[in-house]
Structures are given as C-alpha cells and as structure tokens.
Design a protein around this motif. Sequence first.
Motif, PDB file in Angstrom:
ATOM      1  N   ARG A 155       4.894   1.549 -21.780  1.00 55.49           N
ATOM      2  CA  ARG A 155       4.190   2.379 -22.760  1.00 55.49           C
ATOM      3  C   ARG A 155       3.145   1.574 -23.518  1.00 55.49           C
ATOM      4  N   TRP A 156       3.455   0.311 -23.790  1.00 55.66           N
ATOM      5  CA  TRP A 156       2.512  -0.523 -24.541  1.00 55.66           C
ATOM      6  C   TRP A 156       1.371  -1.017 -23.657  1.00 55.66           C
ATOM      7  N   GLN A 157       1.695  -1.496 -22.486  1.00 58.99           N
ATOM      8  CA  GLN A 157       0.682  -2.065 -21.604  1.00 58.99           C
ATOM      9  C   GLN A 157      -0.184  -0.998 -20.942  1.00 58.99           C
ATOM     10  N   PHE A 158       0.375   0.179 -20.708  1.00 57.93           N
ATOM     11  CA  PHE A 158      -0.364   1.239 -20.024  1.00 57.93           C
ATOM     12  C   PHE A 158      -0.500   2.473 -20.915  1.00 57.93           C
ATOM     13  N   ARG A 159      -0.621   2.252 -22.228  1.00 54.56           N
ATOM     14  CA  ARG A 159      -0.678   3.381 -23.155  1.00 54.56           C
ATOM     15  C   ARG A 159      -1.905   4.250 -22.952  1.00 54.56           C
ATOM     16  N   ALA A 160      -2.973   3.681 -22.416  1.00 56.22           N
ATOM     17  CA  ALA A 160      -4.193   4.463 -22.179  1.00 56.22           C
ATOM     18  C   ALA A 160      -4.313   4.902 -20.731  1.00 56.22           C
ATOM     19  N   ARG A 161      -3.268   4.670 -19.933  1.00 53.04           N
ATOM     20  CA  ARG A 161      -3.311   5.003 -18.519  1.00 53.04           C
ATOM     21  C   ARG A 161      -2.432   6.216 -18.230  1.00 53.04           C
ATOM     22  N   SER A 162      -2.738   6.850 -17.111  1.00 48.89           N
ATOM     23  CA  SER A 162      -1.982   8.026 -16.714  1.00 48.89           C
ATOM     24  C   SER A 162      -0.667   7.621 -16.062  1.00 48.89           C
ATOM     25  N   LEU A 163       0.212   8.603 -15.884  1.00 49.21           N
ATOM     26  CA  LEU A 163       1.484   8.356 -15.220  1.00 49.21           C
ATOM     27  C   LEU A 163       1.255   7.938 -13.775  1.00 49.21           C
ATOM     28  N   PRO A 183       0.812  -1.230   0.000  1.00 46.96           N
ATOM     29  CA  PRO A 183       0.000   0.000   0.000  1.00 46.96           C
ATOM     30  C   PRO A 183       0.840   1.272   0.000  1.00 46.96           C
ATOM     31  N   ILE A 184       1.967   1.266   0.760  1.00 45.01           N
ATOM     32  CA  ILE A 184       2.823   2.456   0.749  1.00 45.01           C
ATOM     33  C   ILE A 184       3.381   2.695  -0.649  1.00 45.01           C
ATOM     34  N   GLY A 185       3.823   1.642  -1.326  1.00 41.09           N
ATOM     35  CA  GLY A 185       4.335   1.788  -2.688  1.00 41.09           C
ATOM     36  C   GLY A 185       3.279   2.298  -3.647  1.00 41.09           C
ATOM     37  N   ILE A 186       2.061   1.774  -3.524  1.00 38.50           N
ATOM     38  CA  ILE A 186       0.974   2.199  -4.410  1.00 38.50           C
ATOM     39  C   ILE A 186       0.624   3.662  -4.174  1.00 38.50           C
ATOM     40  N   CYS A 187       0.425   4.037  -2.912  1.00 45.32           N
ATOM     41  CA  CYS A 187       0.029   5.416  -2.597  1.00 45.32           C
ATOM     42  C   CYS A 187       1.150   6.408  -2.941  1.00 45.32           C
ATOM     43  N   GLY A 188       2.389   6.066  -2.561  1.00 40.84           N
ATOM     44  CA  GLY A 188       3.492   6.969  -2.876  1.00 40.84           C
ATOM     45  C   GLY A 188       3.699   7.125  -4.368  1.00 40.84           C
ATOM     46  N   GLY A 189       3.616   6.018  -5.115  1.00 41.07           N
ATOM     47  CA  GLY A 189       3.751   6.106  -6.564  1.00 41.07           C
ATOM     48  C   GLY A 189       2.644   6.904  -7.195  1.00 41.07           C
ATOM     49  N   TYR A 190       1.413   6.708  -6.725  1.00 40.61           N
ATOM     50  CA  TYR A 190       0.277   7.430  -7.317  1.00 40.61           C
ATOM     51  C   TYR A 190       0.393   8.932  -7.055  1.00 40.61           C
ATOM     52  N   LEU A 191       0.724   9.312  -5.821  1.00 37.67           N
ATOM     53  CA  LEU A 191       0.853  10.736  -5.503  1.00 37.67           C
ATOM     54  C   LEU A 191       2.002  11.374  -6.289  1.00 37.67           C
ATOM     55  N   VAL A 239      -1.156   6.150 -12.551  1.00 39.58           N
ATOM     56  CA  VAL A 239      -1.529   4.734 -12.511  1.00 39.58           C
ATOM     57  C   VAL A 239      -0.292   3.860 -12.736  1.00 39.58           C
ATOM     58  N   LYS A 240       0.556   4.231 -13.667  1.00 40.52           N
ATOM     59  CA  LYS A 240       1.769   3.447 -13.918  1.00 40.52           C
ATOM     60  C   LYS A 240       2.660   3.398 -12.678  1.00 40.52           C
ATOM     61  N   LEU A 241       2.830   4.543 -12.021  1.00 34.27           N
ATOM     62  CA  LEU A 241       3.683   4.556 -10.836  1.00 34.27           C
ATOM     63  C   LEU A 241       3.028   3.805  -9.675  1.00 34.27           C
ATOM     64  N   ALA A 242       1.701   3.838  -9.611  1.00 38.81           N
ATOM     65  CA  ALA A 242       1.028   3.071  -8.550  1.00 38.81           C
ATOM     66  C   ALA A 242       1.253   1.573  -8.744  1.00 38.81           C
ATOM     67  N   VAL A 243       1.156   1.116  -9.993  1.00 38.19           N
ATOM     68  CA  VAL A 243       1.414  -0.304 -10.275  1.00 38.19           C
ATOM     69  C   VAL A 243       2.863  -0.656  -9.965  1.00 38.19           C
ATOM     70  N   ALA A 244       3.791   0.202 -10.399  1.00 39.26           N
ATOM     71  CA  ALA A 244       5.207  -0.055 -10.113  1.00 39.26           C
ATOM     72  C   ALA A 244       5.479  -0.041  -8.618  1.00 39.26           C
ATOM     73  N   GLY A 245       4.817   0.864  -7.875  1.00 37.69           N
ATOM     74  CA  GLY A 245       4.994   0.908  -6.433  1.00 37.69           C
ATOM     75  C   GLY A 245       4.481  -0.343  -5.754  1.00 37.69           C
ATOM     76  N   GLY A 246       3.348  -0.860  -6.223  1.00 36.43           N
ATOM     77  CA  GLY A 246       2.829  -2.098  -5.652  1.00 36.43           C
ATOM     78  C   GLY A 246       3.748  -3.278  -5.908  1.00 36.43           C
ATOM     79  N   ILE A 247       4.268  -3.381  -7.138  1.00 40.06           N
ATOM     80  CA  ILE A 247       5.204  -4.468  -7.461  1.00 40.06           C
ATOM     81  C   ILE A 247       6.464  -4.349  -6.622  1.00 40.06           C
ATOM     82  N   THR A 248       6.970  -3.110  -6.471  1.00 36.13           N
ATOM     83  CA  THR A 248       8.173  -2.893  -5.658  1.00 36.13           C
ATOM     84  C   THR A 248       7.945  -3.310  -4.208  1.00 36.13           C
TER      85      THR A 248
END
Length: 892
Positions: free
Chosen positions: A256-264, A61-69, A266-275
Amino acid sequence: MWIDRQLRQLSRPKSIAIIEACAIGIVSALAAVGLKQSVVWLEAWRVDVAGTFSPWLVLPPIGICGGYLSGLLVERLAPEAAGSGIPQVKAALGYFPIALDLRVAVVKWVSTALSLGSGFALGRQGPTVQIGAALAAQLSYWTQTSPTHQRQLIAAGAAAGLAASFNAPIAGVLFAIEELLQDVSDLTLGTAIIAAVVGGVIARAIGGRGMVPDLSHIQIQFSLAEIPLLIGVGVLAGLLGVLCNRSLLASLKFYRWQFRARSLAVKLAVAGGITGILSIILPYALLTSKDLQDFAIIGRIDWQNAAWILGGQFVLCCVAFGASAPGGLFAPSLILGAALGDLVATGAQSGYAQGLLPIDLVLSSPTVYALTGMSAVFSAITHRPMVAIAIVWEMTAQFDLILPLMLGSVVAYLVAEKLFPGSIYQHLLIGKGINLNLPDLAQQSWVGLTAADLMQRRVETLSSQMTIAAALQAFAASSHRGFPIVDDGKLVGILTQRDLALIQQEHWERQTPISTLMTQRVIAVRPQDPLTSVLYLLDRHQIGRLPVVEGRKLVGIITRADIIRVEAERVSSTVSPLKTRSEPSYLVYRTQSPATGRGRLLVPLSNPQTADILLRLAAQIAIESNYELECLHAIVIPRSSLPAETPVDLSASRQLCDRAVALGKTLGISVHTQIRVTHNVAATILETTRDRHIDLLCMGWHGKTATPGMIFGSTVDTAIRQATCHVMLIKLGARLQSQMVVGESSALDAMVRLTHLHRWLVPIAGGPNTEYALQLLPALIALNRESSIHLCQVFAPTDDRPDLGSLNTAADFIRQSTGTVANIATLHADDIPSAAIDFAIEQQCDAIILGASREGLLKQSIQGNIPNAIARGSDCTVIVVRAAITERQESH
C-alpha cells in the motif's frame, strides 16, 4: 388466509429451505471443481512451457501477465473480489455494505484461476468460500427472501464452497457457523449441513480427492510417549502462525505504501514477476501446489528440503498476499504446517539416532507429524482449532489422528491467541475500518431488534361490521392513515385511506359495512421476527404499517414512524428501546380534569423560570385547537435505582403542576398533570405521548447543544425523531429571558411578556412542516392584536426568476385565517440561515416560526440543520415545528 401465507413465506418453510440448500450445494460444488481443474490445467501448462523453454524466459513473463490480467479484471469489474474473499463474506454477514452476487462470483472465479495458474503461492479454498457465498446471495435475490434467511443462505453457500474444496462437509459447516455467522439455530445449521454435504459429495464424485494424497499404504499410528513431541509441534506452529500473520499484514502495508499511486493490476504484475523469479531459484516442488502438497504431506524428505519448502512457501505467500491477489490462506497454511511437521519429525529421528531421545521411544510415521503440523498452523493462523481438526481429519479419514490433531491445534491456538489475539481475517477487516467484535454492537445497532421491541401494543382498531360513514368519522378524528380490522380478537383485514378513496370513485353507499371495502390480503409479522424482516416487507410492498400477530391475534402494529427510532440510535447516543422498555417510568402523582377537548397537547415542565411562558403559549394553541393540556414533570434518578422503589421529593414538582392547573381554571381549559420517576426524560416523554394519545408535543429548547452528534440536544433530538405526534420546539428570545425573575413568575406575567411578540417572521421552504407552522400561526398571533407577519423565501443568487408559488399560497392562507395581510420578501443568498437572520434583524422581528428540516439526522450532522442554525444565531424567540410523522411517513 393471506396473512398465514405471508408468515410462512417470511419464515421460509423447511421444504423450501432444503431445496435451496441442495441447489446451493450443487452450484458451489460445480464452481469449486471447475476452479480446481482450471488451476491444475494452467499449472501443468506453465510447468510444460518452463520445461520446454528456459524458465528465465517463461516463468517471470507468465507471472507478470497473469497477475496483470487478474488485477485488471478485479479492478474493473468487481473490486470486492480482491484478496482471499473470506473477510468480505464476514463483513457482508455483519450487515456491512459489501457486494455479494453473480458478478462477484464470476470475477472471483476467473481472477483466481489466472493468479494461481500464473504461479501465485495462494490457495483456491478461500476464494471458493466467497464464490459459494456470492452464488447463494444471488439465489436469495432471485427468490426475494428476507434478510435473515438471506444470511442463512450465504453461510450455507460458504460452507458448501469450503466442503467442496477440501471434500470436508463437517469442516465446511463448522467454519460457516463458527467463523462467519455465529448462529446455531435449527434452520441455519440444517441449511448449512445440507449444502455442505451435497457440495462435498458432488465434488468428490466429479473432482476426485482433495489436498491430501492417498495414505492407505502408510501406517498412521503413534505412541503416547510422543505426546511431548506433538505438543512441541503445536508450540512451534503457534509461533509460526503469529509470524505468518504479522508478516502478511506487514506485506499489505508495504504494498500500500510503495504502490499507493498504482493500480491493483500493476501490483499483481510486480508480485507475479517476483513469484516467477523465486520459483526458479526455489526447489522444483514449489512450481505446482499439487506436487508440493504431496511432497510435504507424505513426509519422505530430509530436513533441508523441508526447510526450503517452509521458507520458500512463506516468502511466496507474503509476496502474493500482500499484493491483494485473488487467493486464500488455507492451502499455504496447510503446506507450511506439513513442512514444519516434517522438520520436527526429521529432527526427532536425528535426536533418536544420536541418543538424545529416550531409547524406548519409537517414532511414528513422519506423515503423522506433517498432518499434525497442517492442523496446528491452520489453527494458529485462523484461530479456529475445531475447523482445523475437522479439515485434516475428514481429508485423511484416519480416526487414529484425532488425538495428535487435537493436541497440535489446541496448543497452537493458545500460543497464537496469547501472542497475537484475533484471526488474520479479523485484523484484515479492522484494517479496513470494519470491527465485527465490538462488545456493544448488538445493543447499539438495529441488528438485534425484533418486531416486539418496536411495535405499538395499544392499537386502534375497527370492526368489519362498522359502516363506511362511521369509518370516515374515525379517520377524521384520528391522525392515522390506516386501521386494522379485528373481529373477536382476530385480525381479518385492514382499512386505509386508499381504500376509502374508492368511495367517491365507485359511489359506495355510506351505510355499507367496511368488510366489503377493506383489504383482506393482510401482510403481517410475528413478534419474534427480526427488524430486518420488517424493513424488508415495508420496502418490498411499499406499505406504511405492519400488524404484529400471534397466530391471527393482533398484538401490536409497527409503522414507519417506529423505524425512525432505529436511525436515531445508530447515529446518536439515545437510549435503546430495549433498555427503555425494560425500565419504564413510574407514575407517582396525577391530576385529571374532564375530557372535553378533541385532542391533547403535552407540555413537559422542567425549568420553573420558563414553565409559565411555555404553558401560556401551549394554552393559547389549546384554546384555538380545542385541545386539553397534559403537563408532565419527570424526576430523574440514577440507573442503579429502580423507579418504583426510589423515594423522591414531590414538593417542587407539585408546585409546577398546581400552576398549570390554576392556568387551566383561569382560561377555562382542561389540564391534566402527572409526575413520573424515570431514568431517561426522553423515553418518558415518548411513553407519555403513546399512553395519553398526544396530538401535539410542546417543548422548551435552549437553542444549542454541547453534546457531540446531537442537533437540538439529547432529549429534544429523541422527541423530534421518535414522537409520532406533532412537535413544537420553543427557544425563548433574549428579551423574554431577561424579564424572567426566579420565584416571581406567574401566568399573568407570562401573558404580559408574550404580548411583546407582535412582529413574526415565517421563512417558507415548502413541505408538511412549513404547512403545519402556518396552521399554528393564527393561534400564536392571537396573543397580540397588533401583530404583523413577514413571509420570506431564500433563493440562489443565480435564480433570476424565482418561483413565488409557495409564498403566495402562504400569504393567501394567512389572509383567510387571520384577516392579516402578510408582507412578502424574496431573498437571494447562498447561506440560508444568515439571510433569514439578517432579514429578521432588518424587520425588527420578535419571533420566528419555521418548519423542521426534513433530512435524516446523519445528513443534518454533516451538512448542517437550518432551523438549528437560525436559532443559534438569532436573539428572537424561535419556534420550530415538525408535523406528525404518521402524516408524512405512512403512505399505504
């Protein structure tokens, strides 16, 4: 004198540069230390929370929230703050429109703290470089520095940011000079050194040590027998750097391909969750960058932990970097290098214990291999071995490390450059369509031009003792709107039409010297000043001309008309002014007649079939305007030959010149002729217009071009964009062309053919070009006493009440100047060229005269050029007129 103060301000005295560099170093260091403490505090908080509660409930959750913000902040406020920031700084220094200001610095600072504090496996050093550069750019905006000095300040800010991050001033200077600016001038180097030293000292004083832990208790030494092992570290580091660069670029493409229709966000939230999930699975040392650095660099780990750190950091870095998270690659590359060095050291120790290595080989501390690996991997990723060596050496302050660092860094760079040419930052910019390494960028762009390259060396000047009455006569006889005032070869002032306007307001005596009226606060430049500084002064002071001086001696002048050549070269394939001036044309033949006219009309002669018609049209205008005719024939030779040394056949050229002289004798006008040997016809035409003080350039035109990027054609495009005099382009209609017979043309035949031009159409669009077309019309219709004139203006179909002011004004001018009553027509259509062509066909017009488009050449290429479109689609004779640039562009 004001001119001296302006030159000092433009060159930025060293005292001011030192103050600016110190200020940049201070603010960059404070920003770097503040970012460091923020990241450390957030990381400690994250570890404490994960230790208090279940890591599975806390870290993702910290990774998701921090990445999204972090992503939301960047996306909404400063998109330039995404990623590491170094490619953005490189692009801005390469004159690409990338924003660098206080807004970018603040957003980069906060978003980086959020992303790194949330667990993203990136570094703060790259963002600190962008923050320092952005703060320096903001300072340059506040102090209103020239573009050249602004670049120097930005590079100094970047150096200070890197120096403050690593406590490594030398590395900061090397990186700014080698990677960002590629400039080692005294002022640039001095500014960067001062800013880096100040930043490094302040960062160490208030922020403590850098990445490397205290190594005083570790013996740093190695034997020469270990050189093969150190070379092996370099080879492995080069391979790892190539793998890392390719993986990072692949990760970017994947996001860029998988999240081409998503905002930055959202991409950082996904990366934060994976991290967050991976941080739970991987070793505890990967939770915080500080612990991880100390753990890897000291080297007291086995090969299993080193492998975990190497693989884990690699994966986490790809996850974060591919999502364009705010964070850099410096720290990850150093950690990867330290883990790689540990693996080599532990592997060598195992080999030594098992007898695989020579018995007399005594291995040094694993820390030596860890530090060598740090420098080598950094060198392989950035392709900057000198910076890599300086960073690690300055952080450790261990002179004995120089040889291992040099071996590892150079070998790693050679391997990486062989397998994957170019640094990661270069490839990131190319992926965005920005290539800073084009071999001809400096020649094709305006970046490398100086005032000396574009200035007019022959300057018309006035004396300060000249009376106002004499000055008024000089302005009336010239198309210039301003004259430099020179006494004894020294520039003392400038007189413009704005100054003369005060005569009527304040009732000056006509015999008063102009020294009481001229502007003494002269803004000038030096011949070596870059064009960027010239553009800056023209825009800042809203003036139309800049004298070029050496000391106080006037050596040239630059007007806004001269700058148009830069625009033409950037969007077309015309010859560079540098190349044009280095290979001037060579005069091989000339005839001169008495100078009886009040101006000169230049006719370039090339096609014998159309020469007589062009000459007759030009002669008619010369008669009405009291001009002399100047005829030019250019003989083009290959660029491999020198114009002054190449033999040419003058027989055909002299026949054209003789026909022009005979026409002048028949009509009673002065005709001058010249034949020049050249590499480029357009450049020769421009050279002649300057040397012979031409007032009107009359050129033949085919009405079409097959050259990509050209509007009228290569030669005509250059003339219409760069010639400061009036320009008239003539495309002969189908009827005139069908009557031309090779070898049988004469001035009498041309006169007979031109009498067929008795129905004229003038499309009205407003502006100085249309006004000048109307001024030429009386001379043209004098060819036929029964001429009729049609005026038309195209309006939008929805315009129910069109403004007929321009049409009525044009009709009144024609009636007063020719005694002819013009027919007025209003047309309603979306397609202006088609409407004008259809109207010409309907009225059975023989000729169309119209003003050239006023848009820039690039805009015309995209949206279309109306005169060109009319000429292409009409069988009439089409004459396109462009008024003198000095009358339209100079507005001092």
